[in-house]
Design an enzyme around this catalytic site. Structure first.
Site, mmCIF file in Angstrom:
data_model
loop_
_atom_site.group_PDB
_atom_site.id
_atom_site.type_symbol
_atom_site.label_atom_id
_atom_site.label_comp_id
_atom_site.label_asym_id
_atom_site.label_seq_id
_atom_site.Cartn_x
_atom_site.Cartn_y
_atom_site.Cartn_z
ATOM 1 N N HIS A 52 0.838 -2.323 1.560
ATOM 2 C CA HIS A 52 2.225 -2.384 2.017
ATOM 3 C C HIS A 52 2.336 -3.053 3.408
ATOM 4 C CE1 HIS A 52 3.240 0.483 -1.194
ATOM 5 N NE2 HIS A 52 2.339 1.320 -0.735
HETATM 6 O O1 RIB Z 1 5.980 3.233 1.582
HETATM 7 C C1 RIB Z 1 4.855 2.674 2.221
HETATM 8 C C2 RIB Z 1 4.964 2.805 3.698
HETATM 9 O O2 RIB Z 1 4.991 4.171 4.075
HETATM 10 C C3 RIB Z 1 3.761 2.206 4.448
HETATM 11 O O3 RIB Z 1 4.175 1.761 5.709
HETATM 12 C C4 RIB Z 1 2.849 3.378 4.595
HETATM 13 O O4 RIB Z 1 1.977 3.238 5.714
HETATM 14 C C5 RIB Z 1 3.834 4.473 4.864
HETATM 15 O O5 RIB Z 1 4.160 4.429 6.242
#
Ligand code: RIB
Ligand code: CA
Length: 358
Positions: free
Chosen positions: A267
């Site tokens: 992500h």
């Molecule tokens: O949904 C994914 C996000 O939420 C990413 O930034 C992960 O590190 C959490 O913070």
């Protein structure tokens, strides 16, 4: 000044520049960024990727509560700047809770130490005394129009900085956020974690008038780390590739053990990569608002490509005689597709320090 590098400049700055084949001065001027983060395993990858990217002049790393309590995230951010050989980058502690909600953590995904349970030595480098929102405000004001933000966690610090200094929004040329989703959440069916944790902060940021780029689950779910990537990282020879390889191997094992699939989604690294090279994704203009009142949907990013933008049916006794309805004015560029192969080419090449043939 157009901050985007053209393809030749980008290639010079990224691959060849890294390999030392092209003198760095051939690359374009690095771009100033502040990275706001809740490290977190994918945040750790993202920080290492940013530290290996000569196109960025990282002016600060600011920590926010999210995946783990802010003090735990702070320790991990300090570890990553030290592993990345940049203990000179100021790391500041930010919000320890969302604006108006209790903090919901993500230990299930990142472990209680925020690094998937992996043990990395405590950093020698210490945080700066200045609070995160003050540091953000000071750096942005030093170079109005030149300092972009890359946010990898809940938007609490950014919202607090904007509230403390309303003029700040017009001084920020770009904010690339990992967060949101047009295709369903990962905490509830409606909400992605970063927005879910602090919907009110997200609402402030989405309505601040900053040029926004949303790197949400629609694309990050397609950037899944796999064994071949871990093997390429393990071929690296330095502290960054070693740390990335450990995080990768552990992340793949955890994902498979927890039944999430072949590996963890990258992500946050994809948000950094999108800032570096927006051609990795397909961007479309949307009007996106954030649900803050939902019993079941708080943190949902509600998106319109075309109008009208409608509110919910007015309750009895409401002063509204009819449903609120406005024309669409896009407020954000949403990443709707990604060239995952090209993303991992950049990710592995830079983190391993070697040209990768995936
Ligand atoms: O949904 C994914 C996000 O939420 C990413 O930034 C992960 O590190 C959490 O913070
Ligand atoms: Ca994060």
């Amino acid at each position: 000044m157009d901050h985007h590098l053209n393809r030749r400049q980008f290639l010079l700055a990224s691959g060849a520049g890294l390999a030392g084949m092209v003198p760095p001065q051939a690359a374009a001027e690095p771009r100033d960024v502040i990275i706001d983060t809740d490290p977190g395993v994918d945040d750790a990858f993202a920080l290492l990727l940013a530290l290996r990217s000569p196109e960025l002049r990282i002016r600060a790393v600011t920590v926010v509560a999210g995946n783990v309590p802010a003090p735990v995230g702070l320790g991990n951010a300090l570890r990553m700047v030290e592993i990345g050989g940049r203990p000179d980058i100021p790391v500041a502690l930010g919000a320890i809770k969302p604006l108006v909600r209790r903090l919901v953590l993500a230990y299930y995904a990142h472990g209680e130490n925020g690094l998937g349970g992996l043990d990395f030595p405590e950093a020698k480098v210490k945080l700066v005394a200045e609070p995160a929102t003050e540091l953000i405000r000071r750096i942005v004001r030093q170079r109005p129009g030149q300092v972009s933000l890359i946010t990898l966690g809940p938007l609490t610090n950014i919202a607090l900085a904007l509230r403390s200094d309303p003029e700040l929004a017009r001084m920020i040329p770009r904010l690339v956020l990992m967060g949101g989703s047009l295709s369903g959440g990962n905490v509830t069916p409606a909400a992605e974690f970063n927005i879910y944790v602090d919907p009110e902060a997200a609402h402030i940021v989405f309505h601040a008038g900053i040029p926004l780029v949303m790197v949400g689950l629609d694309v990050t779910r397609k950037a899944v780390l796999r064994d071949e990537h871990a093997r390429a990282l393990e071929a690296g020879q330095d502290a960054v590739s070693g740390a990335a390889a450990r995080l990768a191997r552990n992340g793949i094992e955890r994902a498979q053990r927890l039944g999430w699939g072949p590996g963890p989604a990258m992500h946050d690294p994809l948000a950094v990569a999108t800032f570096l090279d927006p051609t990795l994704v397909t961007l479309r203009p949307y009007f996106v608002d954030v649900e803050t009142a939902g019993e079941l949907t708080a943190g949902q990013t509600v998106a319109y490509r075309s109008g009208p933008v409608r509110g919910s049916a007015p309750p009895d006794g409401s002063p509204l005689s009819e449903v609120r309805s406005e024309a669409v004015q896009p407020n954000i560029e949403v990443a709707v597709d990604v060239d995952a192969a090209r993303f991992f080419q950049m990710f592995v090449t830079r983190l391993s320090g070697k040209a990768a043939s995936l």
